[in-house]
Design a protein around this motif. Structure first.
Motif, PDB file in Angstrom:
ATOM      1  N   ASP A   7       0.648  -1.230   0.002  1.00 37.84           N
ATOM      2  CA  ASP A   7      -0.130   0.041   0.162  1.00 37.84           C
ATOM      3  C   ASP A   7       0.830   1.233   0.095  1.00 37.84           C
ATOM      4  O   ASP A   7       1.841   1.370   0.886  1.00 37.84           O
ATOM      5  CB  ASP A   7      -0.801   0.018   1.232  1.00 37.84           C
ATOM      6  N   PRO A   8       0.885   2.075  -1.108  1.00 42.49           N
ATOM      7  CA  PRO A   8       1.735   3.217  -1.045  1.00 42.49           C
ATOM      8  C   PRO A   8       1.686   4.170   0.034  1.00 42.49           C
ATOM      9  O   PRO A   8       2.313   5.099   0.433  1.00 42.49           O
ATOM     10  CB  PRO A   8       1.288   4.151  -2.266  1.00 42.49           C
ATOM     11  N   ALA A   9       0.379   4.116   0.897  1.00 38.74           N
ATOM     12  CA  ALA A   9       0.107   5.016   2.041  1.00 38.74           C
ATOM     13  C   ALA A   9       0.656   4.399   3.283  1.00 38.74           C
ATOM     14  O   ALA A   9       1.543   5.324   4.154  1.00 38.74           O
ATOM     15  CB  ALA A   9      -1.269   5.331   2.311  1.00 38.74           C
ATOM     16  N   THR A  10       0.386   3.324   3.700  1.00 33.77           N
ATOM     17  CA  THR A  10       1.133   2.524   5.062  1.00 33.77           C
ATOM     18  C   THR A  10       2.211   1.722   4.713  1.00 33.77           C
ATOM     19  O   THR A  10       2.900   1.251   5.527  1.00 33.77           O
ATOM     20  CB  THR A  10      -0.329   1.930   5.440  1.00 33.77           C
ATOM     21  N   ARG A  11       2.481   1.458   3.373  1.00 34.08           N
ATOM     22  CA  ARG A  11       3.685   0.498   3.086  1.00 34.08           C
ATOM     23  C   ARG A  11       3.444  -0.929   3.339  1.00 34.08           C
ATOM     24  O   ARG A  11       4.297  -1.630   3.961  1.00 34.08           O
ATOM     25  CB  ARG A  11       5.044   1.190   3.504  1.00 34.08           C
ATOM     26  N   GLU A  12       2.238  -1.162   3.898  1.00 30.88           N
ATOM     27  CA  GLU A  12       1.964  -2.507   4.501  1.00 30.88           C
ATOM     28  C   GLU A  12       1.618  -3.458   3.329  1.00 30.88           C
ATOM     29  O   GLU A  12       1.306  -3.076   2.222  1.00 30.88           O
ATOM     30  CB  GLU A  12       0.647  -2.517   5.374  1.00 30.88           C
ATOM     31  N   VAL A  13       2.001  -4.752   3.376  1.00 30.11           N
ATOM     32  CA  VAL A  13       1.798  -5.490   2.357  1.00 30.11           C
ATOM     33  C   VAL A  13      -0.007  -5.863   2.057  1.00 30.11           C
ATOM     34  O   VAL A  13      -0.502  -6.135   2.953  1.00 30.11           O
ATOM     35  CB  VAL A  13       2.183  -7.072   2.540  1.00 30.11           C
ATOM     36  N   SER A  14      -0.187  -5.552   0.729  1.00 30.08           N
ATOM     37  CA  SER A  14      -1.544  -5.584   0.135  1.00 30.08           C
ATOM     38  C   SER A  14      -1.551  -6.769  -0.527  1.00 30.08           C
ATOM     39  O   SER A  14      -2.948  -7.089  -0.752  1.00 30.08           O
ATOM     40  CB  SER A  14      -1.675  -4.482  -0.723  1.00 30.08           C
ATOM     41  N   SER A  15      -0.833  -7.478  -1.150  1.00 28.09           N
ATOM     42  CA  SER A  15      -1.063  -8.831  -1.730  1.00 28.09           C
ATOM     43  C   SER A  15       0.344  -9.549  -1.887  1.00 28.09           C
ATOM     44  O   SER A  15       1.302  -8.835  -1.745  1.00 28.09           O
ATOM     45  CB  SER A  15      -1.730  -8.842  -3.001  1.00 28.09           C
ATOM     46  N   ALA A  16       0.371 -10.542  -2.103  1.00 26.17           N
ATOM     47  CA  ALA A  16       1.616 -11.371  -1.934  1.00 26.17           C
ATOM     48  C   ALA A  16       1.342 -12.767  -3.236  1.00 26.17           C
ATOM     49  O   ALA A  16       0.157 -13.174  -3.147  1.00 26.17           O
ATOM     50  CB  ALA A  16       2.225 -11.912  -0.883  1.00 26.17           C
ATOM     51  N   ILE A  17       2.457 -13.079  -3.657  1.00 26.64           N
ATOM     52  CA  ILE A  17       2.310 -14.178  -4.763  1.00 26.64           C
ATOM     53  C   ILE A  17       3.672 -15.202  -4.504  1.00 26.64           C
ATOM     54  O   ILE A  17       4.790 -14.687  -4.274  1.00 26.64           O
ATOM     55  CB  ILE A  17       2.237 -13.425  -6.186  1.00 26.64           C
ATOM     56  N   LYS A  18       3.289 -16.395  -4.422  1.00 29.71           N
ATOM     57  CA  LYS A  18       4.580 -17.631  -4.481  1.00 29.71           C
ATOM     58  C   LYS A  18       4.272 -18.369  -5.728  1.00 29.71           C
ATOM     59  O   LYS A  18       3.464 -18.517  -5.865  1.00 29.71           O
ATOM     60  CB  LYS A  18       4.514 -18.339  -3.200  1.00 29.71           C
ATOM     61  N   ARG A  19       5.552 -18.529  -6.459  1.00 33.29           N
ATOM     62  CA  ARG A  19       5.460 -19.347  -7.704  1.00 33.29           C
ATOM     63  C   ARG A  19       6.588 -20.283  -7.549  1.00 33.29           C
ATOM     64  O   ARG A  19       7.796 -20.141  -7.209  1.00 33.29           O
ATOM     65  CB  ARG A  19       5.722 -18.518  -8.786  1.00 33.29           C
ATOM     66  N   GLY A  35      17.442  -3.306   5.023  1.00 35.57           N
ATOM     67  CA  GLY A  35      17.775  -1.904   4.633  1.00 35.57           C
ATOM     68  C   GLY A  35      16.924  -1.006   5.406  1.00 35.57           C
ATOM     69  O   GLY A  35      15.722  -1.353   6.098  1.00 35.57           O
ATOM     70  N   ASP A  36      17.316   0.415   5.696  1.00 35.10           N
ATOM     71  CA  ASP A  36      16.887   1.282   6.241  1.00 35.10           C
ATOM     72  C   ASP A  36      16.028   2.408   5.831  1.00 35.10           C
ATOM     73  O   ASP A  36      15.781   3.233   6.279  1.00 35.10           O
ATOM     74  CB  ASP A  36      17.952   1.711   7.407  1.00 35.10           C
ATOM     75  N   ARG A  37      16.234   2.341   4.487  1.00 37.14           N
ATOM     76  CA  ARG A  37      15.754   3.405   3.594  1.00 37.14           C
ATOM     77  C   ARG A  37      14.346   3.137   3.153  1.00 37.14           C
ATOM     78  O   ARG A  37      13.961   1.850   3.255  1.00 37.14           O
ATOM     79  CB  ARG A  37      16.571   3.753   2.263  1.00 37.14           C
ATOM     80  N   LEU A  38      13.512   4.129   2.847  1.00 40.21           N
ATOM     81  CA  LEU A  38      12.196   4.043   2.426  1.00 40.21           C
ATOM     82  C   LEU A  38      12.201   3.725   0.818  1.00 40.21           C
ATOM     83  O   LEU A  38      11.833   4.368   0.166  1.00 40.21           O
ATOM     84  CB  LEU A  38      11.355   5.275   2.713  1.00 40.21           C
ATOM     85  N   VAL A  39      12.399   2.272   0.551  1.00 39.57           N
ATOM     86  CA  VAL A  39      12.504   1.664  -0.681  1.00 39.57           C
ATOM     87  C   VAL A  39      11.507   0.694  -0.939  1.00 39.57           C
ATOM     88  O   VAL A  39      11.201   0.083   0.145  1.00 39.57           O
ATOM     89  CB  VAL A  39      14.050   1.488  -1.437  1.00 39.57           C
ATOM     90  N   GLN A  40      11.047   0.335  -2.176  1.00 39.23           N
ATOM     91  CA  GLN A  40      10.543  -0.724  -2.310  1.00 39.23           C
ATOM     92  C   GLN A  40      10.925  -1.956  -2.140  1.00 39.23           C
ATOM     93  O   GLN A  40      10.019  -3.210  -1.649  1.00 39.23           O
ATOM     94  CB  GLN A  40       9.603  -0.695  -3.519  1.00 39.23           C
TER      95      GLN A  40
END
Length: 427
Positions: free
Chosen positions: A131-143, A196-201
């Motif tokens: 989520d771009p606002a909260t940075r919480e995981v909004s969906s995930a995928i495993k292959r 990491g400590d930076r606000l990156v994806q």
């Protein structure tokens, strides 16, 4: 946009960093190419030195990973589920994967009996959207691939969907929906351990800053081996000696290097020996690169094998590892939030509650190097002053929650036995 289109878009997140993960893995395994080795050096060595590994990246990852050890959770029931899922060892695997690749993941679900099922996943198989606002995981995928094709599981807050493609190694297309089940947790049951400590994806590999320095270090070692082969060994020379030709007109050496003694009848012959090349310059250059690695990573010189003698005392070791300890403590803070979320999901699965309502904290071992005597002395003084309870003091000494419970139970039994013994003596 259909579910299949969205699925393909998320699957691209796994593929887009595949080359980066492959490179990082090769460096960690010590199988990276000899980046700075010239073609002339390869020819001079007759391709006998095609692989050289000075594995500083692995040393860095393993050294930090060894200092990241979870010793307990504030909820005993959740700690039992933690142990049943093998997380007392697997959590260190998750740390190593995150330090190596920058990311790792943990999936929490339920077994048929309702108990939590927790698995550690690699970033080469899992990707998430946030989520771009909260940075919480909004969906995930495993292959992952199998004998019958390629399988995909898509995790969303309200549902879990399984997809399958009969093609082995399928990337983003060719999938069909197999089944959809409801997600009663209300949140994505995938936890992201981001290094990491930076606000990156995405996370950053702990090895990133030492890859080029490792290439430089490997090149210097190759040069050292080349010079050692062709210049460091003293060479003999002879003048005034008639050269001999074979039947094909090729000049042959009358004194092969294998001969221990050179003999000639020519009165004007002279013999001598060239001095071997001094390799001290390579040692000095390797020391410069090693100290650069130490400055960038926080690895103390005694771990890198430079700096002369080992530290003279435990205090000296502790001081030299201050930067490394600070780095490990920062990772404890980052990974601690992720493990707290894992514990909340485990408790929610076990008791059927909202994960956000679960109050649980993660307990870590001290990441610094301290002798057993030093640690025991400091803890005993704090306990004697009444600043620490006994159970917390034992955890500070590195005992796990199970070991603390066993110690307290044994002390209780000993106290009862001593009381019975005193009564017998009094009678």
């Amino acid at each position: 946009m259909t579910d299949l289109d969205t699925l393909g878009r998320i699957l691209q997140r796994i593929d887009e960093r595949a080359a980066v993960y492959s490179t990082l893995t090769r460096y960690y395994d010590g199988a990276q190419p000899l980046t700075f080795l010239s073609p002339e050096s390869r020819l001079a060595l007759n391709n006998r030195l095609s692989a050289v590994s000075v594995n500083i990246p692995r040393l860095l990852v393993d050294t930090i990973g060894e200092r990241l050890r979870v010793t307990g959770l504030s909820r005993p029931d959740t700690w039992e589920d933690w142990r049943r899922n093998g997380l007392d060892t697997q959590h260190r695997v998750a740390h190593r994967e995150a330090l190596l690749l920058g990311d790792s993941f943990v999936v929490v679900w339920a077994r048929p009996d309702g108990s939590p099922l927790v698995t550690v996943e690699s970033a080469t198989q899992v990707a998430v959207t946030t989520d771009p606002a909260t940075r919480e995981v909004s969906s995930a995928i495993k292959r992952w691939g199998a004998e019958d094709g390629t399988h995909v599981v898509w995790f969303e807050p309200d549902r879990i969907t399984r997809w399958h493609s009969p093609a082995r190694g399928a990337a983003t297309t060719g999938y069909r929906k197999v089944e959809t089940i409801a997600n009663p947790l209300g949140v994505v049951p995938v936890v992201w351990l981001r290094n990491g400590d930076r606000l990156v994806q995405t996370g950053v590999s702990e090895m990133q800053d030492v890859l080029s320095l490792t290439d430089c270090l490997t090149k210097l070692h190759v040069d050292l081996m080349t010079a050692s082969e062709y210049a460091a060994r003293p060479r003999r020379w002879a003048s005034g000696v008639e050269l001999v030709e074979d039947a094909d007109g090729n000049v042959t050496n009358p004194f092969p290097e294998g001969d221990r003694m050179m003999v000639t009848e020519a009165a004007e012959a002279r013999f001598g020996q060239l001095a071997g090349a001094d390799l001290a310059g390579y040692e000095a250059a390797i020391g410069v690169i090693m100290r650069s690695i130490s400055a960038v990573t926080g690895l103390p010189e005694h771990l890198l094998g430079i700096g002369g003698d080992n530290p003279t005392s435990a205090d000296a070791i502790r001081a030299s590892e201050a930067a490394l300890t600070a780095r490990a403590e920062a990772r404890q803070g980052t990974f601690g939030q992720a493990w707290q979320h894992v514990a909340q999901l485990m408790t929610a699965v076990r008791h059927g509650v909202d994960p956000a309502s679960v109050d649980v904290t993660v307990q870590w071992a001290d990441p610094s190097t301290r002798s057993a005597a030093q640690e025991a002395d400091a803890v005993v003084k704090l306990f004697a002053a009444g600043l620490l309870p006994a159970s917390y003091a034992l955890r500070r000494l590195g005992y796990t929650a199970d070991e603390v419970d066993a110690i307290r139970a044994d002390r209780s039994r000993d106290a009862v036995a001593n009381l019975d013994l005193s009564r017998v003596v009094a009678q």
